[in-house]
Scaffold this motif. Sequence first.
Motif, PDB file in Angstrom:
ATOM      1  N   PRO A 170       0.819  -1.225   0.000  1.00 35.16           N
ATOM      2  CA  PRO A 170       0.000   0.000   0.000  1.00 35.16           C
ATOM      3  C   PRO A 170       0.851   1.274   0.000  1.00 35.16           C
ATOM      4  CG  PRO A 170      -0.768  -1.521   1.689  1.00 35.16           C
ATOM      5  CD  PRO A 170       0.497  -2.080   1.146  1.00 35.16           C
ATOM      6  N   LEU A 171       1.977   1.232   0.715  1.00 38.82           N
ATOM      7  CA  LEU A 171       2.820   2.424   0.771  1.00 38.82           C
ATOM      8  C   LEU A 171       3.459   2.699  -0.580  1.00 38.82           C
ATOM      9  CD1 LEU A 171       4.541   2.061   4.242  1.00 38.82           C
ATOM     10  CD2 LEU A 171       2.597   3.479   3.597  1.00 38.82           C
ATOM     11  N   LEU A 172       3.898   1.634  -1.248  1.00 42.28           N
ATOM     12  CA  LEU A 172       4.475   1.804  -2.584  1.00 42.28           C
ATOM     13  C   LEU A 172       3.435   2.358  -3.555  1.00 42.28           C
ATOM     14  CD1 LEU A 172       6.768  -1.332  -2.935  1.00 42.28           C
ATOM     15  CD2 LEU A 172       7.449   1.065  -2.756  1.00 42.28           C
ATOM     16  N   LEU A 173       2.200   1.893  -3.396  1.00 38.91           N
ATOM     17  CA  LEU A 173       1.123   2.403  -4.255  1.00 38.91           C
ATOM     18  C   LEU A 173       0.954   3.912  -4.084  1.00 38.91           C
ATOM     19  CD1 LEU A 173      -1.688  -0.302  -3.991  1.00 38.91           C
ATOM     20  CD2 LEU A 173      -0.225   0.227  -5.961  1.00 38.91           C
ATOM     21  N   VAL A 174       1.005   4.356  -2.821  1.00 30.97           N
ATOM     22  CA  VAL A 174       0.863   5.790  -2.545  1.00 30.97           C
ATOM     23  C   VAL A 174       2.013   6.558  -3.196  1.00 30.97           C
ATOM     24  CG1 VAL A 174       0.884   7.556  -0.736  1.00 30.97           C
ATOM     25  CG2 VAL A 174      -0.414   5.452  -0.399  1.00 30.97           C
ATOM     26  N   LEU A 175       3.237   6.038  -3.013  1.00 31.14           N
ATOM     27  CA  LEU A 175       4.403   6.733  -3.565  1.00 31.14           C
ATOM     28  C   LEU A 175       4.350   6.763  -5.091  1.00 31.14           C
ATOM     29  CD1 LEU A 175       7.302   5.518  -1.236  1.00 31.14           C
ATOM     30  CD2 LEU A 175       6.042   7.680  -1.183  1.00 31.14           C
TER      31      LEU A 175
ATOM     32  N   LEU B 124      -1.655   5.211   5.202  1.00 27.06           N
ATOM     33  CA  LEU B 124      -1.991   3.789   5.112  1.00 27.06           C
ATOM     34  C   LEU B 124      -3.395   3.623   4.517  1.00 27.06           C
ATOM     35  CD1 LEU B 124      -0.371   1.291   6.010  1.00 27.06           C
ATOM     36  CD2 LEU B 124      -1.865   1.166   7.985  1.00 27.06           C
ATOM     37  N   ALA B 125      -4.313   4.433   5.012  1.00 29.90           N
ATOM     38  CA  ALA B 125      -5.692   4.354   4.521  1.00 29.90           C
ATOM     39  C   ALA B 125      -5.739   4.603   3.011  1.00 29.90           C
ATOM     40  CB  ALA B 125      -6.562   5.371   5.244  1.00 29.90           C
ATOM     41  N   LEU B 126      -4.968   5.590   2.568  1.00 26.50           N
ATOM     42  CA  LEU B 126      -4.934   5.920   1.144  1.00 26.50           C
ATOM     43  C   LEU B 126      -4.381   4.754   0.333  1.00 26.50           C
ATOM     44  CD1 LEU B 126      -5.441   8.241  -0.846  1.00 26.50           C
ATOM     45  CD2 LEU B 126      -3.075   8.976  -0.475  1.00 26.50           C
ATOM     46  N   GLY B 127      -3.302   4.150   0.844  1.00 25.21           N
ATOM     47  CA  GLY B 127      -2.705   2.988   0.180  1.00 25.21           C
ATOM     48  C   GLY B 127      -3.701   1.849   0.058  1.00 25.21           C
ATOM     49  N   TYR B 128      -4.460   1.617   1.105  1.00 29.92           N
ATOM     50  CA  TYR B 128      -5.472   0.561   1.083  1.00 29.92           C
ATOM     51  C   TYR B 128      -6.577   0.912   0.091  1.00 29.92           C
ATOM     52  CZ  TYR B 128      -3.793  -2.383   4.888  1.00 29.92           C
ATOM     53  OH  TYR B 128      -3.074  -3.251   5.638  1.00 29.92           O
ATOM     54  N   TYR B 129      -6.916   2.196   0.063  1.00 33.33           N
ATOM     55  CA  TYR B 129      -7.970   2.654  -0.846  1.00 33.33           C
ATOM     56  C   TYR B 129      -7.570   2.376  -2.285  1.00 33.33           C
ATOM     57  CZ  TYR B 129     -11.664   5.750  -2.561  1.00 33.33           C
ATOM     58  OH  TYR B 129     -12.769   6.260  -3.164  1.00 33.33           O
ATOM     59  N   ILE B 130      -6.293   2.725  -2.613  1.00 33.19           N
ATOM     60  CA  ILE B 130      -5.810   2.504  -3.977  1.00 33.19           C
ATOM     61  C   ILE B 130      -5.679   1.002  -4.253  1.00 33.19           C
ATOM     62  CG2 ILE B 130      -3.954   2.972  -5.635  1.00 33.19           C
ATOM     63  CD1 ILE B 130      -3.197   5.405  -3.849  1.00 33.19           C
ATOM     64  N   GLY B 131      -5.154   0.277  -3.297  1.00 35.76           N
ATOM     65  CA  GLY B 131      -4.841  -1.130  -3.505  1.00 35.76           C
ATOM     66  C   GLY B 131      -6.038  -2.055  -3.433  1.00 35.76           C
ATOM     67  N   PHE B 132      -6.892  -1.846  -2.459  1.00 36.53           N
ATOM     68  CA  PHE B 132      -7.961  -2.816  -2.231  1.00 36.53           C
ATOM     69  C   PHE B 132      -9.356  -2.246  -2.436  1.00 36.53           C
ATOM     70  CE2 PHE B 132      -4.454  -3.711   0.817  1.00 36.53           C
ATOM     71  CZ  PHE B 132      -3.907  -4.793   0.145  1.00 36.53           C
ATOM     72  N   GLY B 133      -9.451  -0.918  -2.578  1.00 39.75           N
ATOM     73  CA  GLY B 133     -10.765  -0.302  -2.754  1.00 39.75           C
ATOM     74  C   GLY B 133     -11.572  -0.400  -1.475  1.00 39.75           C
ATOM     75  N   PRO B 134     -12.725   0.237  -1.436  1.00 36.66           N
ATOM     76  CA  PRO B 134     -13.580   0.084  -0.268  1.00 36.66           C
ATOM     77  C   PRO B 134     -13.958  -1.389  -0.159  1.00 36.66           C
ATOM     78  CG  PRO B 134     -14.328   1.882  -1.647  1.00 36.66           C
ATOM     79  CD  PRO B 134     -13.295   1.154  -2.431  1.00 36.66           C
ATOM     80  N   GLY B 135     -13.504  -2.051   0.869  1.00 35.07           N
ATOM     81  CA  GLY B 135     -13.647  -3.506   0.889  1.00 35.07           C
ATOM     82  C   GLY B 135     -14.322  -4.013   2.135  1.00 35.07           C
TER      83      GLY B 135
ATOM     84  N   VAL C  76     -11.134   4.260   9.154  1.00 31.22           N
ATOM     85  CA  VAL C  76     -12.500   3.790   8.907  1.00 31.22           C
ATOM     86  C   VAL C  76     -13.281   4.837   8.115  1.00 31.22           C
ATOM     87  CG1 VAL C  76     -14.596   2.901   9.954  1.00 31.22           C
ATOM     88  CG2 VAL C  76     -12.425   2.582  11.106  1.00 31.22           C
ATOM     89  N   LEU C  77     -13.088   6.095   8.517  1.00 33.95           N
ATOM     90  CA  LEU C  77     -13.822   7.178   7.870  1.00 33.95           C
ATOM     91  C   LEU C  77     -13.462   7.283   6.392  1.00 33.95           C
ATOM     92  CD1 LEU C  77     -15.842   9.003   9.232  1.00 33.95           C
ATOM     93  CD2 LEU C  77     -14.044  10.696   9.573  1.00 33.95           C
ATOM     94  N   THR C  78     -12.187   7.096   6.077  1.00 36.87           N
ATOM     95  CA  THR C  78     -11.733   7.223   4.696  1.00 36.87           C
ATOM     96  C   THR C  78     -12.162   6.029   3.854  1.00 36.87           C
ATOM     97  OG1 THR C  78      -9.765   8.274   5.549  1.00 36.87           O
ATOM     98  CG2 THR C  78      -9.704   7.609   3.252  1.00 36.87           C
ATOM     99  N   LEU C  79     -11.964   4.847   4.408  1.00 34.22           N
ATOM    100  CA  LEU C  79     -12.131   3.644   3.600  1.00 34.22           C
ATOM    101  C   LEU C  79     -13.577   3.177   3.508  1.00 34.22           C
ATOM    102  CD1 LEU C  79      -9.190   1.227   4.362  1.00 34.22           C
ATOM    103  CD2 LEU C  79      -9.694   2.468   2.279  1.00 34.22           C
ATOM    104  N   TYR C  80     -14.287   3.218   4.613  1.00 37.16           N
ATOM    105  CA  TYR C  80     -15.553   2.503   4.608  1.00 37.16           C
ATOM    106  C   TYR C  80     -16.692   3.393   5.058  1.00 37.16           C
ATOM    107  CZ  TYR C  80     -12.280  -1.167   3.959  1.00 37.16           C
ATOM    108  OH  TYR C  80     -11.284  -1.924   3.467  1.00 37.16           O
ATOM    109  N   ASP C  81     -16.534   4.667   4.775  1.00 35.71           N
ATOM    110  CA  ASP C  81     -17.550   5.636   5.121  1.00 35.71           C
ATOM    111  C   ASP C  81     -18.919   5.145   4.665  1.00 35.71           C
ATOM    112  OD1 ASP C  81     -18.582   7.889   6.099  1.00 35.71           O
ATOM    113  OD2 ASP C  81     -18.026   9.163   4.417  1.00 35.71           O
ATOM    114  N   GLY C  82     -19.835   5.117   5.601  1.00 34.11           N
ATOM    115  CA  GLY C  82     -21.201   4.763   5.223  1.00 34.11           C
ATOM    116  C   GLY C  82     -21.516   3.292   5.318  1.00 34.11           C
ATOM    117  N   ILE C  83     -20.496   2.444   5.320  1.00 35.99           N
ATOM    118  CA  ILE C  83     -20.800   1.017   5.323  1.00 35.99           C
ATOM    119  C   ILE C  83     -20.749   0.444   6.742  1.00 35.99           C
ATOM    120  CG2 ILE C  83     -20.313  -1.201   4.282  1.00 35.99           C
ATOM    121  CD1 ILE C  83     -18.824   0.300   2.081  1.00 35.99           C
ATOM    122  N   TYR C  84     -19.608   0.707   7.415  1.00 31.88           N
ATOM    123  CA  TYR C  84     -19.479   0.163   8.762  1.00 31.88           C
ATOM    124  C   TYR C  84     -19.155   1.279   9.747  1.00 31.88           C
ATOM    125  CZ  TYR C  84     -18.637  -3.937   5.891  1.00 31.88           C
ATOM    126  OH  TYR C  84     -18.727  -4.916   4.955  1.00 31.88           O
TER     127      TYR C  84
END
Lengths: 288, 538
Positions: free
Chosen positions: B30-35, B396-407, B484-492
């Motif tokens: 995820p960090l490499l994705l951000v960079l 980290l949240a951004l990296g997860y967002y790019i890598g795995f999407g809202p999951g 949580v707010l960044t990745l899964y806003d509205g879901i959990y």
Amino acid sequence: MQLNIFQKGRFSKMSYSLERISHSLGSWHMTDFSLEIPEGKFVSIAGPSGCGKTTLLKILCGLEEPASGRVLFSGTDVSNMPPEKRGVGLVFQSDALFGHMDVLGNVSFGLEMRSDSEAKNKALAALRLVRLEGFEKREIAGLSGGERKRVAIARAIAFNPVLLLLDEPLNGLDASLREKMKLLLKEVQQKTGTTVVMVTHDMDEAFPLSDLVVVMNAGKVEQAAKPEEIFLFPATDFVKDFTSDYALVESKAAGKSGKPAQQSLSASAKSGSRIYTLIKKNNVRTGK
Amino acid sequence: MDIGMGKDNVIFLGAKILFAVFAILFFAYPLLLVLSKAATAATFGKAISIILSKQGVLYSSLLQAAASTIVSLLIGLPAAYIIARRTFPGKKLVRAASLIPFVFPSILVVLSFVIVFGNNGWVNSVLRNFLGFTGPVQFLYGFWGVVLAHAFYNFPLVMRLVGDSWERLGSQTYHAARSLGASRFSLFVRVLLPQLLPSIAAVASLVFIYCFMSFAVVLSLGGPGVSTFEVEIYQQAARNLDIGTAAVLAAFQFALLSIPAAAYFVFSRKAAPADSSAPLAPKKFNLSKASGILEAAFMCSAMLFLMLPVFSLFIFAFTDSQTGAVSLRSFTKIFSAGPSITGATAMSSIFYSLALALAASIVATLMGLIATLRQTRIPFMGGLVGASVAISVLTLALGYYIGFGPGSLLVIAIAHSVLAFPFACRIIGNALQKVDAAAIDAARTLGASPFAVLSKIQLPSIKKSIFASFAFSFAVSLGELGLVLTLYDGIYPTMPVYIYRLVSVFDIGAAAAMGLILATVSFMCFYAIEHFSEGQVF
């Protein structure tokens, strides 16, 4: 006999040897080191601190893997065998008891690792041998230095090891306790018949206990001989210097009534046999 | 000879592979994705202008973090002196309070500050009703509100880390200096302070990093003109869906933070005092002197400041906002309310939080154990844990967002375990190091395989630290908001999200009721950490 669990000669014709071992640890080196340990004997490895004695023990029990050379048990190369498969008992300088177990837990540990169905009885027998009957449930933290050492010895012999290694077992004990422990070690060796290798920097300990003394210096054997021979015929200048604090007195056991002072250690001193007494030169006074 | 693939080798190889997957897939990737996103962002110019413009995020972050660090030191250092040199009832509890920044969810700090210092808060109602002020005194929303909240959060850390060094200072240099004729002032400036400086510098670096990376406090209290990179990353990624700009911000922040992170690393290694003689014994407050009264009064105020949020939550949650009487109305309200404002019912929010925290703490503790075991010999562990100090939650949240999407909930649990991982490593690693190496060797010679050494010697010896690590990770996950707010806003909506939404619509009573539930679980973790770690977390 209460001690019949310690069968003598479980591995008859067992011999232990180090063959052309080379190893280094930081700035310390050992090259082409070879040593033969005769079965059933009490062997002491003596030398100054830092000469590689403890490393030698670790190589024998498998905690340290030599860079080159072979460790042979009865001709079988065990150099790469992990310590848990070798069946070698080691009494650590620091005791290394398991603080989260009671005395019995410590002593039966080796037996439990072998799923021995007689674990408890054999552990109790080992505790009897070191005179710690009734200590089974005691916590490690509440033991005295001498008791801890005896638990460590019981733990190392309980699983009937092929070879028992002692790393400076008398270190840190007070003077009178040391004398008692010497007797105990000799007794343990005689009753179990196990081959014992003891590391020490003190000839006081090596001399009365050993069948064979190996004097080591800087990763090399200087001399390997009977204890008295080390003093009578030192092979090198180093051995001469290492033993120069002592004087050896040779005498003959007198008739039935004469009991030399060190009788208790040389248990087999019969009338007419030679008796060697080691004295520290500094402990001698002259008078009128 | 028997060195083939034994059962043990398979177990430890499996553990290593598991750890490699965890470290590479959920940390490095995820960090490499951000960079890489930052390097290729088309909006590079826009991002730079957000960062560097006059009153931009760089200026605002630096100013806010510097001011927060200074205020934390101003409160924390005198408190450290008192902790080190005075004995008083409840000292153990005060010392334990230094864990609060780690376990007390930041959204609860925001909530309680609104209750106490907000426009309709306690302070303002005193000013209005007793001192004749007409309008509310506005100071919570903006620069000083943020600094105040950060000081609350970080002064206990200064107090604990510097206080510990101060307490260990040997007495020999002290006595030597006095016998050589040093006055109290020159004794402090020329003998004591130089010995304490490394630990002060270390904790100042750490506090600066925490304040610089602050999210929930700045998001809720910052208002226009007070921002941090974290808030800006959130705004760009979650609100504007501009991932490129967010990535540039994250990369910029990472580069900036590596400086104080390196400073922390260097200073914390020097923090051990040179004089190892027995330290001076702490004394009681000398209440017959003005200085003694001042010291006692200072400590009481500092503790009051620290306890205020908890008390305010407690009182507000059980107060009827209209009548001012004791009531359970806020609780019945949240448990009967639908999900329209908060995104979920109170029960499901509590359930999401607990389930997440449970999964995250299991993963973090397991990974912490694998990473620090000598049987697994994971390389570069020190560097990995050290680097994680400079990696922010939103990066980290951004990296997860790019890598795995809202999951799924599981991915967010793993993200939380990554956040808790450095703490788990520290707690378990310290405990493993204390296991007697000779006892491990002894077990080997007695026939214990590497796995038997783990199960019979190491695990039983570090049992308490496993629990402490578990409780710590649980608390970290429980209080986490930004990810949580960044990745899964509205879901959990976890409990912090639930509270954040209620605070946003100024339903403070309901927020306090949920806040008290969250605070209770957090304090159970806090108690467990204190109990199992025996005060040895740091």
